[in-house]
Design a protein around this motif. Structure first.
Motif, PDB file in Angstrom:
ATOM      1  N   ILE A 175      64.433 -34.238  88.276  1.00  0.00           N
ATOM      2  CA  ILE A 175      63.709 -35.378  87.710  1.00  0.00           C
ATOM      3  C   ILE A 175      63.608 -36.515  88.727  1.00  0.00           C
ATOM      4  O   ILE A 175      62.557 -37.166  88.863  1.00  0.00           O
ATOM      5  N   ILE A 176      64.695 -36.758  89.483  1.00  0.00           N
ATOM      6  CA  ILE A 176      64.678 -37.803  90.502  1.00  0.00           C
ATOM      7  C   ILE A 176      63.666 -37.480  91.594  1.00  0.00           C
ATOM      8  O   ILE A 176      62.859 -38.330  91.994  1.00  0.00           O
ATOM      9  N   ILE A 177      63.686 -36.234  92.066  1.00  0.00           N
ATOM     10  CA  ILE A 177      62.759 -35.829  93.130  1.00  0.00           C
ATOM     11  C   ILE A 177      61.321 -35.862  92.624  1.00  0.00           C
ATOM     12  O   ILE A 177      60.403 -36.271  93.344  1.00  0.00           O
ATOM     13  N   LYS A 178      61.117 -35.444  91.383  1.00  0.00           N
ATOM     14  CA  LYS A 178      59.775 -35.520  90.792  1.00  0.00           C
ATOM     15  C   LYS A 178      59.268 -36.963  90.836  1.00  0.00           C
ATOM     16  O   LYS A 178      58.112 -37.218  91.211  1.00  0.00           O
ATOM     17  N   GLY A 179      60.118 -37.912  90.453  1.00  0.00           N
ATOM     18  CA  GLY A 179      59.719 -39.316  90.450  1.00  0.00           C
ATOM     19  C   GLY A 179      59.322 -39.813  91.834  1.00  0.00           C
ATOM     20  O   GLY A 179      58.340 -40.549  91.991  1.00  0.00           O
ATOM     21  N   ILE A 180      60.089 -39.388  92.844  1.00  0.00           N
ATOM     22  CA  ILE A 180      59.777 -39.783  94.225  1.00  0.00           C
ATOM     23  C   ILE A 180      58.426 -39.209  94.655  1.00  0.00           C
ATOM     24  O   ILE A 180      57.580 -39.917  95.225  1.00  0.00           O
ATOM     25  N   PHE A 181      58.205 -37.937  94.370  1.00  0.00           N
ATOM     26  CA  PHE A 181      56.951 -37.294  94.750  1.00  0.00           C
ATOM     27  C   PHE A 181      55.760 -37.911  94.002  1.00  0.00           C
ATOM     28  O   PHE A 181      54.699 -38.170  94.604  1.00  0.00           O
ATOM     29  N   MET A 182      55.926 -38.146  92.714  1.00  0.00           N
ATOM     30  CA  MET A 182      54.830 -38.696  91.925  1.00  0.00           C
ATOM     31  C   MET A 182      54.447 -40.091  92.409  1.00  0.00           C
ATOM     32  O   MET A 182      53.258 -40.440  92.468  1.00  0.00           O
ATOM     33  N   GLU A 183      55.431 -40.881  92.761  1.00  0.00           N
ATOM     34  CA  GLU A 183      55.157 -42.225  93.273  1.00  0.00           C
ATOM     35  C   GLU A 183      54.454 -42.155  94.624  1.00  0.00           C
ATOM     36  O   GLU A 183      53.560 -42.955  94.915  1.00  0.00           O
TER      37      GLU A 183
END
Length: 217
Positions: free
Chosen positions: A204-212
């Motif tokens: 979830i953390i990595i997803k947030g970084i990629f999405m941003e």
């Protein structure tokens, strides 16, 4: 259609149905015992099928291993196709794909995720024996083509940054995210230290970084 052609069609349909049943049973056995330890007799026993009949459909275990891997990847292809058809932005579609990989770590999906990762490892050391490996390559290309279609839409709909090479960046991100998801699935039964992050939290953390990172500014 003449009677002979109809008979041949029905015969082929029956064969395809039987092969599908065998592949699905083999997937269950491989998920539990692994590729190396599983014998063809184990799969025949699971199906309550004579070993000679099983070999008639799949003369070698490696052919059945590839068929199982293709079957698993076809499920990803169907999901990617469904996402591509949705009437939402590329950014939203990318989030759906990320969420799908995160869901791969749920208990009900772990067996499938681990099997795909195990197949890649198995293929890396047994490629010369996997005569039907090209089938797996073809389904992987179909998945990549659908993903490329989604990305190209993003270049036009304005939901993805335009100051990056969208195709290269998004393909790399999805591949990295999917690989990380599958790697984490292998550690499902390994106890974590008390201060280590839960795999789902990491995703979830990595997803947030990629999405941003990919979001249009």
């Amino acid at each position: 259609m003449d009677p002979q052609s109809r008979w041949e069609q029905e015969r082929q349909e029956g064969k395809n149905k039987r092969m599908k049943i065998i592949v699905e049973a083999a997937e269950q056995v491989f998920s539990i015992q692994g590729f190396e330890k599983t014998k063809m007799q184990d799969i025949a026993d699971e199906l309550n099928l004579g070993i000679a009949t099983l070999f008639r459909y799949f003369p070698k275990k490696d052919k059945l291993i590839v068929a199982v891997a293709v079957n698993v990847l076809e499920r990803y292809y169907r999901f990617f196709t469904d996402v591509a058809a949705k009437d939402v932005t590329c950014y939203e579609k990318m989030e759906m794909l990320f969420n799908h990989f995160i869901a791969d770590l749920e208990p009900e999906n772990l067996a499938c995720t681990k099997l795909l990762e195990a197949f890649e490892s198995y293929a890396s050391t047994s490629l010369d024996e996997l005569g039907d490996y090209q089938q797996y390559i073809l389904i992987r290309k179909k998945v990549a083509d659908i993903l490329t279609e989604i990305i190209e839409e993003g270049i036009l709909d304005g939901s993805i940054r335009t100051d990056i090479s969208a195709k290269d960046v998004l393909l790399s991100i999805i591949n990295a995210f999917g690989l990380f998801s599958r790697k984490l699935s292998l550690f499902e039964r390994i106890p974590f230290f008390e201060d280590e992050l839960d795999p789902n939290v990491q995703m979830i953390i990595i997803k947030g970084i990629f999405m941003e990172y990919i979001k249009a500014k």
